[in-house]
Design a protein around this motif. Sequence first.
Motif, PDB file in Angstrom:
ATOM      1  N   ILE A 233       0.838  -1.192   0.000  1.00 54.94           N
ATOM      2  CA  ILE A 233       0.000   0.000   0.000  1.00 54.94           C
ATOM      3  C   ILE A 233       0.878   1.248   0.000  1.00 54.94           C
ATOM      4  CG2 ILE A 233      -1.601   1.352   1.427  1.00 54.94           C
ATOM      5  CD1 ILE A 233      -2.872  -1.341   2.239  1.00 54.94           C
ATOM      6  N   ARG A 234       1.919   1.245   0.835  1.00 56.24           N
ATOM      7  CA  ARG A 234       2.825   2.395   0.898  1.00 56.24           C
ATOM      8  C   ARG A 234       3.497   2.623  -0.447  1.00 56.24           C
ATOM      9  NH1 ARG A 234       6.879   0.761   4.284  1.00 56.24           N
ATOM     10  NH2 ARG A 234       5.277   0.333   5.810  1.00 56.24           N
ATOM     11  N   GLU A 235       4.002   1.544  -1.058  1.00 56.36           N
ATOM     12  CA  GLU A 235       4.669   1.669  -2.364  1.00 56.36           C
ATOM     13  C   GLU A 235       3.681   2.096  -3.444  1.00 56.36           C
ATOM     14  OE1 GLU A 235       7.909   1.571  -2.998  1.00 56.36           O
ATOM     15  OE2 GLU A 235       8.168   1.355  -0.833  1.00 56.36           O
ATOM     16  N   GLY A 236       2.453   1.600  -3.357  1.00 55.47           N
ATOM     17  CA  GLY A 236       1.432   1.998  -4.321  1.00 55.47           C
ATOM     18  C   GLY A 236       1.115   3.477  -4.235  1.00 55.47           C
ATOM     19  N   ARG A 237       1.033   3.983  -3.013  1.00 52.68           N
ATOM     20  CA  ARG A 237       0.778   5.412  -2.841  1.00 52.68           C
ATOM     21  C   ARG A 237       1.928   6.242  -3.385  1.00 52.68           C
ATOM     22  NH1 ARG A 237      -1.503   4.845   3.265  1.00 52.68           N
ATOM     23  NH2 ARG A 237      -3.632   4.282   2.721  1.00 52.68           N
ATOM     24  N   LYS A 238       3.156   5.793  -3.134  1.00 59.73           N
ATOM     25  CA  LYS A 238       4.312   6.511  -3.663  1.00 59.73           C
ATOM     26  C   LYS A 238       4.277   6.533  -5.185  1.00 59.73           C
ATOM     27  CE  LYS A 238       7.658   5.649   0.017  1.00 59.73           C
ATOM     28  NZ  LYS A 238       8.916   4.951   0.358  1.00 59.73           N
ATOM     29  N   SER A 239       3.911   5.396  -5.777  1.00 66.19           N
ATOM     30  CA  SER A 239       3.847   5.308  -7.230  1.00 66.19           C
ATOM     31  C   SER A 239       2.790   6.260  -7.786  1.00 66.19           C
ATOM     32  CB  SER A 239       3.542   3.871  -7.653  1.00 66.19           C
ATOM     33  OG  SER A 239       3.351   3.793  -9.036  1.00 66.19           O
ATOM     34  N   VAL A 240       1.648   6.323  -7.142  1.00 63.80           N
ATOM     35  CA  VAL A 240       0.585   7.222  -7.596  1.00 63.80           C
ATOM     36  C   VAL A 240       1.042   8.667  -7.493  1.00 63.80           C
ATOM     37  CG1 VAL A 240      -1.725   8.088  -7.015  1.00 63.80           C
ATOM     38  CG2 VAL A 240      -1.308   5.630  -7.107  1.00 63.80           C
ATOM     39  N   ARG A 241       1.669   9.020  -6.354  1.00 63.71           N
ATOM     40  CA  ARG A 241       2.175  10.390  -6.207  1.00 63.71           C
ATOM     41  C   ARG A 241       3.207  10.717  -7.281  1.00 63.71           C
ATOM     42  NH1 ARG A 241       3.859   9.415  -0.950  1.00 63.71           N
ATOM     43  NH2 ARG A 241       2.001   8.849   0.173  1.00 63.71           N
ATOM     44  N   ARG A 242       4.097   9.759  -7.549  1.00 58.10           N
ATOM     45  CA  ARG A 242       5.129   9.953  -8.562  1.00 58.10           C
ATOM     46  C   ARG A 242       4.490  10.195  -9.931  1.00 58.10           C
ATOM     47  NH1 ARG A 242       7.489   5.089  -8.610  1.00 58.10           N
ATOM     48  NH2 ARG A 242       8.035   5.359  -6.436  1.00 58.10           N
ATOM     49  N   GLN A 243       3.487   9.393 -10.285  1.00 55.01           N
ATOM     50  CA  GLN A 243       2.806   9.553 -11.571  1.00 55.01           C
ATOM     51  C   GLN A 243       2.094  10.900 -11.653  1.00 55.01           C
ATOM     52  OE1 GLN A 243       0.260   6.169 -11.938  1.00 55.01           O
ATOM     53  NE2 GLN A 243       1.935   4.735 -12.350  1.00 55.01           N
ATOM     54  N   GLN A 244       1.488  11.332 -10.531  1.00 52.81           N
ATOM     55  CA  GLN A 244       0.801  12.620 -10.534  1.00 52.81           C
ATOM     56  C   GLN A 244       1.790  13.768 -10.718  1.00 52.81           C
ATOM     57  OE1 GLN A 244      -1.293  12.467  -6.800  1.00 52.81           O
ATOM     58  NE2 GLN A 244      -3.113  11.510  -7.702  1.00 52.81           N
ATOM     59  N   MET A 245       2.937  13.661 -10.053  1.00 52.74           N
ATOM     60  CA  MET A 245       3.966  14.707 -10.207  1.00 52.74           C
ATOM     61  C   MET A 245       4.481  14.761 -11.632  1.00 52.74           C
ATOM     62  SD  MET A 245       4.166  16.367  -7.451  1.00 52.74           S
ATOM     63  CE  MET A 245       5.694  17.267  -7.629  1.00 52.74           C
ATOM     64  N   GLU A 246       4.704  13.598 -12.235  1.00 50.39           N
ATOM     65  CA  GLU A 246       5.174  13.556 -13.625  1.00 50.39           C
ATOM     66  C   GLU A 246       4.122  14.136 -14.556  1.00 50.39           C
ATOM     67  OE1 GLU A 246       6.164   9.496 -14.328  1.00 50.39           O
ATOM     68  OE2 GLU A 246       7.980   9.562 -13.087  1.00 50.39           O
ATOM     69  N   ALA A 247       2.855  13.865 -14.289  1.00 53.83           N
ATOM     70  CA  ALA A 247       1.785  14.398 -15.130  1.00 53.83           C
ATOM     71  C   ALA A 247       1.714  15.921 -15.009  1.00 53.83           C
ATOM     72  CB  ALA A 247       0.449  13.780 -14.742  1.00 53.83           C
ATOM     73  N   ARG A 248       1.925  16.447 -13.811  1.00 54.40           N
ATOM     74  CA  ARG A 248       1.912  17.900 -13.612  1.00 54.40           C
ATOM     75  C   ARG A 248       3.095  18.552 -14.313  1.00 54.40           C
ATOM     76  NH1 ARG A 248       0.827  17.530  -7.269  1.00 54.40           N
ATOM     77  NH2 ARG A 248      -1.360  16.929  -7.362  1.00 54.40           N
ATOM     78  N   GLU A 249       4.249  17.897 -14.211  1.00 56.70           N
ATOM     79  CA  GLU A 249       5.436  18.475 -14.833  1.00 56.70           C
ATOM     80  C   GLU A 249       5.349  18.476 -16.355  1.00 56.70           C
ATOM     81  OE1 GLU A 249       8.620  16.150 -13.266  1.00 56.70           O
ATOM     82  OE2 GLU A 249       8.510  17.090 -11.278  1.00 56.70           O
ATOM     83  N   SER A 250       4.736  17.451 -16.907  1.00 58.26           N
ATOM     84  CA  SER A 250       4.628  17.379 -18.370  1.00 58.26           C
ATOM     85  C   SER A 250       3.516  18.249 -18.913  1.00 58.26           C
ATOM     86  CB  SER A 250       4.426  15.913 -18.813  1.00 58.26           C
ATOM     87  OG  SER A 250       3.181  15.452 -18.348  1.00 58.26           O
ATOM     88  N   ALA A 251       2.585  18.647 -18.064  1.00 59.92           N
ATOM     89  CA  ALA A 251       1.455  19.455 -18.539  1.00 59.92           C
ATOM     90  C   ALA A 251       1.771  20.901 -18.647  1.00 59.92           C
ATOM     91  CB  ALA A 251       0.265  19.304 -17.580  1.00 59.92           C
TER      92      ALA A 251
END
Length: 148
Positions: free
Chosen positions: A130-148
């Motif tokens: 669960i902890r790793e999954g949350r980190k992965s989701v946060r990482r994907q959200q940050m990458e999406a914000r940076e690319s947008a």
Amino acid sequence: MAGHVRTMPGTGRQPGVTGRSRKVRVHLPPGEAEVAKRVKQRNGARTIAQHRIVSARTPQARLDAARDYVRSAAAKYRADDEIAVAVEALLAAGDRIFARGAPVDPGTRAARQVRAARNRERARTNQVLIREGRKSVRRQQMEARESA
């Protein structure tokens, strides 16, 4: 309002062609509203507790369901004297079990310990996932914000 704690069922006729009877709600007197609220809370919690007790597979699960019922009541209302009585009753029951209870055979006890260890390990694994999954989701959200 159907089922509202400050009302009681009445009778009436449905206006219109069908003329079916319906419930009309009449407000309770001010002093009875608190009593009705307590009764409704008790009935709901008691029904859930009884269902859990009936469907429990082990005596310990039934004990947990009854304990949850008491904790639910104590969360809603202050009743220190009643809780003290319940604690004393549980301690007395534990004393009787220690004094007169039949010992659990070693095979059953070992199986319980193995099952408990497996469950603890599964819980630890799930926490990591669960902890790793949350980190992965946060990482994907940050990458999406940076690319947008």
